[in-house]
Design an enzyme around this catalytic site. Structure first.
Site, mmCIF file in Angstrom:
data_model
loop_
_atom_site.group_PDB
_atom_site.id
_atom_site.type_symbol
_atom_site.label_atom_id
_atom_site.label_comp_id
_atom_site.label_asym_id
_atom_site.label_seq_id
_atom_site.Cartn_x
_atom_site.Cartn_y
_atom_site.Cartn_z
ATOM 1 C CB SER A 57 -0.964 0.020 1.189
ATOM 2 O OG SER A 57 -0.262 0.206 2.406
ATOM 3 C CE LYS A 94 -2.666 2.086 4.419
ATOM 4 N NZ LYS A 94 -1.921 0.891 4.754
#
Length: 136
Positions: A57, A94
């Site tokens: 990701s 993230k």
């Protein structure tokens, strides 16, 4: 459980010439200095930990599956920082995005949606990613 490590020093040679990533150039045999990766990568030893990445990701930020992250808890997480966070008990890496009171955890891969942190969600920032180390 607390982990206590005694500081160690491992000085390795740092060559003065740069490595061409385009056309080859003659190599210099001159050693400029020695380099200790602890000094280069770990600025706050008591607040630093390592974690291995699983997943893709964050590939747009240069963080790939299997990379080793150097995470510094002494760094202040700010909007735009890449953070290691726990969301409702799930560990993730993230990019932190804040606008006023609103918080998102943003992936760096278009195949993944942003994660909006809502009132009923538990968010804990473990630290800011200072470096990613990749093995080939």
């Amino acid at each position: 459980m607390a982990f206590t490590a005694s500081p160690t020093s491992l000085r390795l040679p740092l060559y003065g010439s740069r490595i061409a990533a385009g056309f080859p150039s003659p190599a210099d045999d001159d050693i400029e200095a020695t380099i200790d990766l602890n000094e280069q990568l770990v600025h706050h030893p008591a607040a630093t930990f390592f974690v291995r990445v699983q997943g893709d990701s964050m590939i747009g930020a240069g963080i790939h599956n299997g990379d080793l992250l150097v995470v510094d808890r002494a760094l202040e997480p700010r909007s735009g920082s890449i953070v290691v966070a726990v969301v409702d008990g799930e560990l993730t890496v993230k990019r932190l995005k804040t606008e006023g009171e609103q918080v998102w955890l943003m992936p760096e891969n278009p195949d993944y949606p942003p994660l909006e942190i809502r009132d009923e969600m538990a968010l804990h920032i473990w630290g800011v990613v200072a470096h990613a180390v990749r093995s080939f």
